[in-house]
Design a protein around this motif. Structure first.
Motif, PDB file in Angstrom:
ATOM      1  N   ALA A  23     -10.955  47.703  23.504  1.00 28.83           N
ATOM      2  CA  ALA A  23     -11.785  47.073  22.470  1.00 28.83           C
ATOM      3  C   ALA A  23     -10.979  46.012  21.714  1.00 28.83           C
ATOM      4  CB  ALA A  23     -12.312  48.136  21.507  1.00 28.83           C
ATOM      5  N   ALA A  35     -20.738  46.299  23.089  1.00 28.36           N
ATOM      6  CA  ALA A  35     -20.294  47.633  23.487  1.00 28.36           C
ATOM      7  C   ALA A  35     -21.421  48.593  23.112  1.00 28.36           C
ATOM      8  CB  ALA A  35     -19.010  48.009  22.754  1.00 28.36           C
ATOM      9  N   THR A  37     -22.832  52.949  23.215  1.00 26.93           N
ATOM     10  CA  THR A  37     -22.368  54.342  23.266  1.00 26.93           C
ATOM     11  C   THR A  37     -23.547  55.245  23.652  1.00 26.93           C
ATOM     12  OG1 THR A  37     -22.840  54.575  20.901  1.00 26.93           O
ATOM     13  CG2 THR A  37     -20.607  53.943  21.477  1.00 26.93           C
ATOM     14  N   SER A  59     -23.252  45.075  28.704  1.00 25.23           N
ATOM     15  CA  SER A  59     -22.165  45.470  27.797  1.00 25.23           C
ATOM     16  C   SER A  59     -20.846  45.575  28.547  1.00 25.23           C
ATOM     17  CB  SER A  59     -22.494  46.825  27.155  1.00 25.23           C
ATOM     18  OG  SER A  59     -23.690  46.702  26.415  1.00 25.23           O
ATOM     19  N   CYS A  90     -15.032  55.047  17.198  1.00 19.87           N
ATOM     20  CA  CYS A  90     -15.120  54.054  16.133  1.00 19.87           C
ATOM     21  C   CYS A  90     -14.036  54.293  15.075  1.00 19.87           C
ATOM     22  CB  CYS A  90     -16.509  54.110  15.503  1.00 19.87           C
ATOM     23  SG  CYS A  90     -16.741  52.862  14.248  1.00 19.87           S
ATOM     24  N   ILE A 184     -20.927  46.583  18.404  1.00 15.48           N
ATOM     25  CA  ILE A 184     -21.130  47.909  19.021  1.00 15.48           C
ATOM     26  C   ILE A 184     -22.294  48.639  18.362  1.00 15.48           C
ATOM     27  CG2 ILE A 184     -19.338  48.932  17.509  1.00 15.48           C
ATOM     28  CD1 ILE A 184     -18.725  50.831  19.931  1.00 15.48           C
TER      29      ILE A 184
END
Ligand code: UDP
Length: 242
Positions: A23, A35, A37, A59, A90, A184
């Motif tokens: 990242a 990005a 998740t 992504s 994160c 993200i």
């Protein structure tokens, strides 16, 4: 780089440290990359939502969020090696960004939540610059103005918490105009950082029961939770018939 496909979604199979390094490298390039998740719910939604699938495909970093995707990868016979969550990733990224004096913009959640999350994050990660905040209940017509204010604050990272699939679609729709290092989608993460939603204790998380803890706190999630086992049936189907 190691990738594992789970129910048609290609995940990056990285440890938290590896994901953070990647990242930071993507942010350094400054290409406004996306990005995501995906958790079990997003993987299931992506089966029928073509726009969501396209956003995930576009992504550059796809982090498996939570126990459902990890277990489904085993059912499918192509296991992910790393079990991480979006919020843990994160937090590890923000800790490194703080060391580097980098900037983060927080977009999403109810009025005041992103602001409160920003205040708390600045205390928790000294050195991290909160470049700006904005709540997630805005008129789609105001998106242009919001993009402008994000760009003016020049963040290395843009955290987008608008719920799925809105956050993934929003990022894809505005990617070309956004000037950020990386953006993200992180669901309810700002609620947790702001102290509005409590995370499950470590022992529950280790057992893979974070979803059950959240359900106890937010019983209105029941309908969402009942759909989740669908990912195991899907993974089994793909193993047997594809
Ligand atoms: N949200 C938002 N705008 C919307 C809809 C949702 O900002 O139009 C926010 C909501 O307030 C919450 C987050 O998006 O902070 C979604 O949280 P949820 O718990 O559903 O996400 P999960 O972590 O389960 O993916």
């Amino acid at each position: 780089m190691s990738r594992v496909e789970v129910c048609g979604i290609r995940f990056d199979d990285l440890s938290i440290q590896e994901a953070v390094e990647r990242a930071l490298w993507l942010m350094e390039e400054g290409r406004s990359v996306m990005a995501v998740t995906p958790n079990a719910e997003i993987v299931l939604e992506a089966q029928k939502n073509q726009d969501l699938r396209a956003a995930v495909k576009a992504s550059e970093l796809v982090i498996p969020d939570g126990i459902g995707v990890y277990r489904a990868s085993r059912v499918q016979g192509k296991p992910l090696h790393h079990r991480i969550t979006g919020i843990d990733f994160c937090s590890a990224l923000l800790a490194r960004m703080a060391e580097l004096g980098q900037r983060v913009f927080l977009l999403g959640a109810a009025a005041g939540v992103a602001e409160e999350a920003g205040k708390r994050l600045a205390v928790r990660y000294p050195g991290l610059v909160i470049a700006g905040t904005h709540d997630g209940y805005f008129d789609p017509d105001d998106a242009y103005e919001i993009v402008e204010s994000i760009n003016a604050s020049a963040p290395d990272l843009l955290i987008v918490c608008l719920g799925s699939p809105r956050q993934e679609l929003w990022m894809k729709q505005h990617a070309e105009r956004l000037l950020v290092g990386m953006m993200i989608g992180l669901g309810g993460t700002l609620d947790v950082y702001a102290g509005r939603v409590e995370r499950a204790p470590e022992s529950w998380r280790r057992l893979g029961l974070e979803w059950l803890y959240r359900l106890r706190r937010q019983p209105n999630r029941l309908r969402r939770v009942l759909r989740l086992p669908g990912i195991f049936f899907l993974a089994l189907y793909r193993r047997l018939f594809k």
